[in-house]
Design an enzyme around this catalytic site. Structure first.
Site, PDB file in Angstrom:
ATOM      1  N   ASN A  26       8.156  -5.643  -0.851  1.00 43.16           N
ATOM      2  CA  ASN A  26       7.883  -4.505  -0.169  1.00 43.16           C
ATOM      3  C   ASN A  26       6.577  -4.557   0.352  1.00 43.16           C
ATOM      4  OD1 ASN A  26       7.811  -2.253   1.178  1.00 43.16           O
ATOM      5  ND2 ASN A  26       8.914  -1.077  -0.191  1.00 43.16           N
ATOM      6  N   ARG A  30      13.156   4.438  12.624  1.00 44.66           N
ATOM      7  CA  ARG A  30      11.831   5.147  12.565  1.00 44.66           C
ATOM      8  C   ARG A  30      10.947   5.071  13.789  1.00 44.66           C
ATOM      9  NH1 ARG A  30       9.373   4.659   6.662  1.00 44.66           N
ATOM     10  NH2 ARG A  30       8.203   6.495   7.563  1.00 44.66           N
ATOM     11  N   PRO A  68       0.793  -1.080   0.067  1.00 43.90           N
ATOM     12  CA  PRO A  68      -0.081  -0.037   0.070  1.00 43.90           C
ATOM     13  C   PRO A  68       0.805   1.248  -0.010  1.00 43.90           C
ATOM     14  CG  PRO A  68      -0.205  -1.057   2.233  1.00 43.90           C
ATOM     15  CD  PRO A  68       0.504  -2.188   1.103  1.00 43.90           C
ATOM     16  N   ASN A  69       0.336   2.197  -0.842  1.00 43.69           N
ATOM     17  CA  ASN A  69       0.870   3.630  -0.982  1.00 43.69           C
ATOM     18  C   ASN A  69       2.163   3.619  -1.647  1.00 43.69           C
ATOM     19  OD1 ASN A  69      -1.447   4.946   0.635  1.00 43.69           O
ATOM     20  ND2 ASN A  69      -0.528   3.735   2.212  1.00 43.69           N
ATOM     21  N   ALA A 120       3.456  -0.919   4.834  1.00 41.86           N
ATOM     22  CA  ALA A 120       2.687  -0.738   6.200  1.00 41.86           C
ATOM     23  C   ALA A 120       2.105  -2.203   6.702  1.00 41.86           C
ATOM     24  CB  ALA A 120       1.614   0.145   6.445  1.00 41.86           C
ATOM     25  N   GLU A 152      12.328  -9.740   1.936  1.00 40.41           N
ATOM     26  CA  GLU A 152      11.562  -8.612   2.056  1.00 40.41           C
ATOM     27  C   GLU A 152      12.379  -7.223   1.840  1.00 40.41           C
ATOM     28  OE1 GLU A 152       9.682  -8.616   6.128  1.00 40.41           O
ATOM     29  OE2 GLU A 152      10.178  -6.798   6.428  1.00 40.41           O
ATOM     30  N   HIS A 198      12.700  -2.972   2.138  1.00 36.81           N
ATOM     31  CA  HIS A 198      12.257  -1.644   2.595  1.00 36.81           C
ATOM     32  C   HIS A 198      13.220  -0.494   2.158  1.00 36.81           C
ATOM     33  CE1 HIS A 198       9.090  -3.590   4.976  1.00 36.81           C
ATOM     34  NE2 HIS A 198      10.218  -4.396   5.522  1.00 36.81           N
ATOM     35  N   TYR A 235      11.838   8.364   1.057  1.00 39.90           N
ATOM     36  CA  TYR A 235      11.916   7.402   0.149  1.00 39.90           C
ATOM     37  C   TYR A 235      12.714   7.777  -1.050  1.00 39.90           C
ATOM     38  CZ  TYR A 235       8.259   5.806   3.445  1.00 39.90           C
ATOM     39  OH  TYR A 235       7.557   5.268   4.306  1.00 39.90           O
ATOM     40  N   ARG A 293       5.856  12.448  -2.573  1.00 40.44           N
ATOM     41  CA  ARG A 293       5.806  12.829  -1.492  1.00 40.44           C
ATOM     42  C   ARG A 293       7.128  12.461  -0.655  1.00 40.44           C
ATOM     43  NH1 ARG A 293       2.766  12.392   2.899  1.00 40.44           N
ATOM     44  NH2 ARG A 293       2.113  10.449   2.338  1.00 40.44           N
TER      45      ARG A 293
HETATM   46  O1  CA2 Z   1      10.742   1.876   3.872  1.00 38.58           O
HETATM   47  C1  CA2 Z   1       9.785   1.215   3.106  1.00 38.58           C
HETATM   48  O2  CA2 Z   1       9.986   0.663   1.916  1.00 38.58           O
HETATM   49  C2  CA2 Z   1       8.355   0.823   3.807  1.00 38.58           C
HETATM   50  O3  CA2 Z   1       7.913  -0.102   3.394  1.00 38.58           O
HETATM   51  C3  CA2 Z   1       7.329   1.991   3.344  1.00 38.58           C
HETATM   52  C4  CA2 Z   1       6.085   1.945   3.763  1.00 38.58           C
HETATM   53  C5  CA2 Z   1       6.157   2.035   5.294  1.00 38.58           C
HETATM   54  O4  CA2 Z   1       4.672   1.892   5.917  1.00 38.58           O
HETATM   55  C6  CA2 Z   1       7.167   0.911   6.116  1.00 38.58           C
HETATM   56  O5  CA2 Z   1       7.123   1.044   7.334  1.00 38.58           O
HETATM   57  C7  CA2 Z   1       8.406   0.800   5.359  1.00 38.58           C
HETATM   58  C8  CA2 Z   1       5.329   3.017   3.205  1.00 38.58           C
HETATM   59  C9  CA2 Z   1       5.020   3.386   1.768  1.00 38.58           C
HETATM   60  C10 CA2 Z   1       4.466   4.588   1.461  1.00 38.58           C
HETATM   61  O6  CA2 Z   1       5.109   5.333   0.776  1.00 38.58           O
HETATM   62  C11 CA2 Z   1       5.142   6.458  -0.008  1.00 38.58           C
HETATM   63  C12 CA2 Z   1       6.018   6.897  -0.546  1.00 38.58           C
HETATM   64  C13 CA2 Z   1       5.805   8.409  -0.900  1.00 38.58           C
HETATM   65  C14 CA2 Z   1       4.925   9.130  -0.658  1.00 38.58           C
HETATM   66  C15 CA2 Z   1       4.000   8.482   0.417  1.00 38.58           C
HETATM   67  C16 CA2 Z   1       4.036   7.267   0.754  1.00 38.58           C
END
Ligand code: CA2
Length: 142
Positions: free
Chosen positions: A74, A107, A9-10, A77, A98, A100, A22, A17
């Protein structure tokens, strides 16, 4: 060899953003780079993203049914919450790595634990998007 790269997700918002966490690449940038990498090894990558837990579970099952050699995952969340995804990984005979982008251990405390890592070959985190490349390389070296 055929590999899945699955994104949770996301992650479709990547590059739009929070570049300080990221980076600036979009998911499409990563997809193109990984597909080129795989082609150099006569392998192919089916690269997917979903915001839905059940769809990710279906794809993990599909990986086994269609003879996929490995999954780079990946889970976003869902990493920190999903017993259902953990069970799906445990239920298939397909190795999962896995990945990330961020260092989840630097974090918030709720990101420190992965529900999935114990059922995976290993976990790569905090190396930015190159973590995907490294996971692909691990599967390709076999
Ligand atoms: O660090 C990672 O790759 C995560 O899997 C990213 C997830 C986060 O919930 C994990 O704890 C770590 C979040 C992905 C959301 O990605 C976004 C990227 C840009 C803008 C908004 C969200």
């Amino acid at each position: 060899m055929k590999l899945f790269v699955l994104n949770g997700p996301n992650l479709n918002r990547l590059g739009k953003r929070e570049p300080e966490i990221y980076g600036k690449e979009t998911l499409e940038d990563i997809k193109i780079r990984l597909q080129l990498l795989a082609e150099n090894f006569n392998a192919s990558i089916d690269f997917r993203q979903s915001n839905h837990e059940g769809e990710l579970i279906d794809w993990i099952h599909e990986a086994e049914d269609s003879g996929i050699a490995g999954i780079v995952f990946n889970p976003g969340a869902y990493t920190h919450t999903s017993i259902a995804l953990r069970d799906a990984i445990a239920a298939v005979n397909v190795p999962v790595i896995e990945v990330h982008i961020s260092n989840i251990h630097k974090r918030e405390a709720f990101r420190h634990h992965s529900m999935l890592a114990a059922e995976c070959v290993g976990q790569i985190c905090g190396l930015g998007t190159v973590g995907y490349d490294l996971a692909i390389r691990k599967f390709l070296e076999k």
